[in-house]
Design an enzyme around this catalytic site. Structure first.
Site, PDB file in Angstrom:
ATOM      1  N   LYS A 159       0.131  11.638  -5.911  1.00 52.49           N
ATOM      2  CA  LYS A 159      -0.512  12.942  -5.781  1.00 52.49           C
ATOM      3  C   LYS A 159      -1.650  12.826  -4.787  1.00 52.49           C
ATOM      4  O   LYS A 159      -2.379  11.831  -4.786  1.00 52.49           O
ATOM      5  CB  LYS A 159      -1.058  13.425  -7.133  1.00 52.49           C
ATOM      6  CG  LYS A 159       0.031  13.834  -8.099  1.00 52.49           C
ATOM      7  CD  LYS A 159      -0.558  14.377  -9.395  1.00 52.49           C
ATOM      8  CE  LYS A 159       0.550  14.712 -10.380  1.00 52.49           C
ATOM      9  NZ  LYS A 159       0.001  15.149 -11.679  1.00 52.49           N
ATOM     10  N   GLU A 160      -1.758  13.838  -3.941  1.00 47.75           N
ATOM     11  CA  GLU A 160      -2.849  13.873  -2.979  1.00 47.75           C
ATOM     12  C   GLU A 160      -3.607  15.189  -3.119  1.00 47.75           C
ATOM     13  O   GLU A 160      -3.032  16.204  -3.507  1.00 47.75           O
ATOM     14  CB  GLU A 160      -2.345  13.692  -1.547  1.00 47.75           C
ATOM     15  CG  GLU A 160      -1.410  14.772  -1.058  1.00 47.75           C
ATOM     16  CD  GLU A 160      -0.917  14.522   0.360  1.00 47.75           C
ATOM     17  OE1 GLU A 160      -0.857  13.356   0.807  1.00 47.75           O
ATOM     18  OE2 GLU A 160      -0.576  15.520   1.028  1.00 47.75           O
ATOM     19  N   LYS A 202      -8.849  18.407   8.530  1.00 46.98           N
ATOM     20  CA  LYS A 202      -8.381  18.426   7.147  1.00 46.98           C
ATOM     21  C   LYS A 202      -8.312  16.993   6.643  1.00 46.98           C
ATOM     22  O   LYS A 202      -7.747  16.128   7.313  1.00 46.98           O
ATOM     23  CB  LYS A 202      -6.999  19.061   7.070  1.00 46.98           C
ATOM     24  CG  LYS A 202      -6.405  19.122   5.679  1.00 46.98           C
ATOM     25  CD  LYS A 202      -5.039  19.759   5.774  1.00 46.98           C
ATOM     26  CE  LYS A 202      -4.416  20.076   4.459  1.00 46.98           C
ATOM     27  NZ  LYS A 202      -3.120  20.744   4.648  1.00 46.98           N
TER      28      LYS A 202
END
Length: 162
Positions: A70-71, A83
């Site tokens: 998961k990021e 970003k």
């Protein structure tokens, strides 16, 4: 142990077009569609594409290493077109890393020209320092190249219609 890898690729489209892809959730959809040999699925876990958004990336079967991670989007600067995304669960964190961050910076070069600078920063515990060899700029370089090809195809299609 701290490390940093960088890659930069010229894009022959305005910076705003590149940012519309990399600065939004579209990049997850793009990666899922264009990199099927690497990623099986990219899922939105929470958020709307802003800071705090969490994505789960599941690797294609047969890819060595973790099956998913998961990021979280930790920084989005629309003005500077930067970003930052950090792995928050699974993936490199299971191999002794305390930080694994990818930064995309879209740099305006001219009216119809820009560059995408991708940076990977990582920190790994000293006892797991050998795992630093797992870090490669190649996946983000491949994403950048696929995006460049995508923009070129779209540009050519637009010009053909005119």
């Amino acid at each position: 142990m701290f490390g940093k890898l960088e890659h930069e690729l010229e894009m022959h489209v305005p910076a705003s077009e590149v940012w519309d892809l990399f600065g939004t959730l579209r990049i997850g959809q793009f990666v899922e569609q264009e990199m099927t040999e690497l990623f099986q699925k990219v899922e939105l876990i929470e958020g709307d594409g802003g800071v705090g958004t969490v994505l789960k990336l599941t690797f294609a079967p047969g890819i060595p290493g973790p099956t998913s991670y998961k990021e979280k989007f930790t920084k989005i600067d629309n003005e500077k077109r930067i970003k930052e995304v950090e792995v928050v669960e699974g993936g490199y964190l299971e191999h002794g890393f305390t930080l694994y961050r990818v930064t995309f910076h879209v740099i305006e070069k001219g009216e119809d020209s820009s560059a995408l600078k991708s940076t990977i920063e990582y920190e790994v515990k000293e006892e797991d320092a050998a795992n630093a060899s797992l870090v490669s700029i190649e996946p983000v370089a491949n994403i950048a190249q696929l995006a460049k090809n995508y923009f070129s195809r779209n540009k050519a299609a637009k010009e053909a219609k005119q």
